[in-house]
Design a protein around this motif. Sequence first.
Motif, short mmCIF file in Angstrom:
data_model
loop_
_atom_site.label_atom_id
_atom_site.label_comp_id
_atom_site.label_asym_id
_atom_site.label_seq_id
_atom_site.Cartn_x
_atom_site.Cartn_y
_atom_site.Cartn_z
N ASP A 9 0.83 -1.21 0.00
CA ASP A 9 0.00 0.00 0.00
C ASP A 9 0.86 1.26 0.00
O ASP A 9 0.58 2.23 -0.71
CB ASP A 9 -0.93 0.02 1.22
N ARG A 10 1.93 1.26 0.80
CA ARG A 10 2.80 2.42 0.87
C ARG A 10 3.52 2.65 -0.46
O ARG A 10 3.69 3.79 -0.91
CB ARG A 10 3.82 2.26 2.00
N GLU A 11 3.94 1.57 -1.11
CA GLU A 11 4.61 1.70 -2.41
C GLU A 11 3.65 2.24 -3.47
O GLU A 11 4.06 3.01 -4.35
CB GLU A 11 5.20 0.36 -2.81
N VAL A 12 2.39 1.86 -3.40
CA VAL A 12 1.39 2.42 -4.32
C VAL A 12 1.22 3.92 -4.05
O VAL A 12 1.10 4.72 -4.98
CB VAL A 12 0.04 1.69 -4.18
N ASP A 13 1.22 4.30 -2.78
CA ASP A 13 1.15 5.72 -2.43
C ASP A 13 2.32 6.49 -3.05
O ASP A 13 2.15 7.58 -3.60
CB ASP A 13 1.18 5.91 -0.91
N VAL A 14 3.51 5.90 -2.96
CA VAL A 14 4.70 6.54 -3.53
C VAL A 14 4.59 6.61 -5.04
O VAL A 14 4.93 7.63 -5.66
CB VAL A 14 5.97 5.77 -3.10
N LEU A 15 4.11 5.53 -5.67
CA LEU A 15 3.95 5.52 -7.12
C LEU A 15 2.96 6.60 -7.55
O LEU A 15 3.18 7.29 -8.56
CB LEU A 15 3.47 4.14 -7.58
N ARG A 16 1.88 6.76 -6.79
CA ARG A 16 0.91 7.80 -7.10
C ARG A 16 1.57 9.19 -7.04
O ARG A 16 1.35 10.04 -7.91
CB ARG A 16 -0.25 7.73 -6.11
N CYS A 17 2.41 9.40 -6.04
CA CYS A 17 3.12 10.68 -5.91
C CYS A 17 4.08 10.90 -7.08
O CYS A 17 4.23 12.02 -7.58
CB CYS A 17 3.89 10.72 -4.59
N LEU A 18 4.74 9.82 -7.51
CA LEU A 18 5.63 9.94 -8.67
C LEU A 18 4.84 10.34 -9.91
O LEU A 18 5.31 11.13 -10.73
CB LEU A 18 6.35 8.60 -8.92
N GLY A 19 3.63 9.80 -10.03
CA GLY A 19 2.79 10.15 -11.16
C GLY A 19 2.40 11.62 -11.17
O GLY A 19 2.13 12.19 -12.22
N ASN B 30 11.36 13.85 -4.11
CA ASN B 30 11.49 13.04 -2.90
C ASN B 30 11.09 13.83 -1.66
O ASN B 30 10.42 13.32 -0.76
CB ASN B 30 12.92 12.52 -2.74
N HIS B 31 11.51 15.09 -1.61
CA HIS B 31 11.17 15.94 -0.47
C HIS B 31 9.67 16.13 -0.36
O HIS B 31 9.09 16.04 0.74
CB HIS B 31 11.86 17.30 -0.60
N GLN B 32 9.01 16.38 -1.49
CA GLN B 32 7.57 16.59 -1.49
C GLN B 32 6.82 15.31 -1.12
O GLN B 32 5.82 15.35 -0.41
CB GLN B 32 7.12 17.09 -2.86
N ILE B 33 7.32 14.16 -1.62
CA ILE B 33 6.70 12.88 -1.27
C ILE B 33 6.80 12.65 0.23
O ILE B 33 5.84 12.22 0.88
CB ILE B 33 7.36 11.72 -2.04
N GLY B 34 7.97 12.93 0.80
CA GLY B 34 8.17 12.76 2.22
C GLY B 34 7.20 13.59 3.04
O GLY B 34 6.63 13.12 4.03
N ARG C 59 13.35 1.68 -15.28
CA ARG C 59 14.71 2.23 -15.24
C ARG C 59 14.79 3.55 -14.49
O ARG C 59 15.87 3.93 -14.04
CB ARG C 59 15.24 2.44 -16.67
N SER C 60 13.70 4.28 -14.40
CA SER C 60 13.76 5.61 -13.79
C SER C 60 12.43 5.99 -13.16
O SER C 60 11.38 5.40 -13.45
CB SER C 60 14.12 6.67 -14.84
N ARG C 61 12.46 7.00 -12.30
CA ARG C 61 11.24 7.49 -11.67
C ARG C 61 10.32 8.14 -12.69
O ARG C 61 9.10 8.18 -12.50
CB ARG C 61 11.59 8.46 -10.54
N VAL C 62 10.88 8.66 -13.80
CA VAL C 62 10.03 9.22 -14.84
C VAL C 62 9.21 8.11 -15.49
O VAL C 62 8.03 8.28 -15.78
CB VAL C 62 10.88 9.97 -15.89
N GLN C 63 9.84 6.95 -15.72
CA GLN C 63 9.08 5.81 -16.22
C GLN C 63 8.00 5.40 -15.23
O GLN C 63 6.90 5.02 -15.62
CB GLN C 63 10.02 4.63 -16.50
N ALA C 64 8.32 5.47 -13.94
CA ALA C 64 7.33 5.14 -12.92
C ALA C 64 6.16 6.11 -12.98
O ALA C 64 5.00 5.71 -12.81
CB ALA C 64 7.97 5.17 -11.53
N ALA C 65 6.43 7.38 -13.24
CA ALA C 65 5.36 8.36 -13.37
C ALA C 65 4.46 8.03 -14.56
O ALA C 65 3.23 8.16 -14.49
CB ALA C 65 5.96 9.76 -13.54
#
Length: 216
Positions: free
Chosen positions: A151-161, A166-170, A194-200
């Motif tokens: 669940d927490r990783e999904v929250d982080v993925l949503r923030c990446l999107g 990282n500071h704002q996600i925190g 490969r990258s957080r942009v791909q995750a977004a």
Amino acid sequence: MIRVLVADDHAAIRAGLVMILGGADGIEVVGEAGDGAEAVRVATRLEPDVVLMDIRMPGVDGIEATRQLSGVCEVLVLTTFDLDEYVHGALRAGAAGFLLKSVEAPALVDAVRQVAAGDGVLAPSVTRRVMREFASAAPRSRPAGLDSLTDREVDVLRCLGEGLSNHQIGRRLHIGETTVKTHVSRVLTKLDLRSRVQAAIVAQEAGLFSGGSARP
């Protein structure tokens, strides 16, 4: 100290970039490359934190070089050509950022620092176009590996999107930046990205903004 490799086939442009970055506090230019193949060779040997990568270069271009450097270092694309095929190609190859050569020197230095810190950076015009494409695209199937996220990783993925740093996600999730980096790393590993942009991109494609729950 942030170690940077500058890859561009024009010697004069390389010299200018080296001068800008070399004069910035906390940044050291450790090498140069005149084409993609050389960029891969030099980066593999020197293991810089960031490669500043041109796209149009003879032989191996910047997109293929970015793909080959996945897992070696972060790549920040810097190009004259604001074309969709380059933007999408670079981001899907694993680039952590995409800027135009018209960027002001202070903004370029700041972008290098952000990428080295694990954040993604996109030129404003590129961000608007990418978001428009997502808004007009039909929803896609759930990416492989999404169900393996906590669940927490999904929250982080949503923030990446949403394009948060990282500071704002925190701040949003009330966790430390070190913990954010750990979660981001796990998300990338589980989704084979490969990258957080791909995750977004994955977050947008998966439609993680249709509700407020931890899972879509």
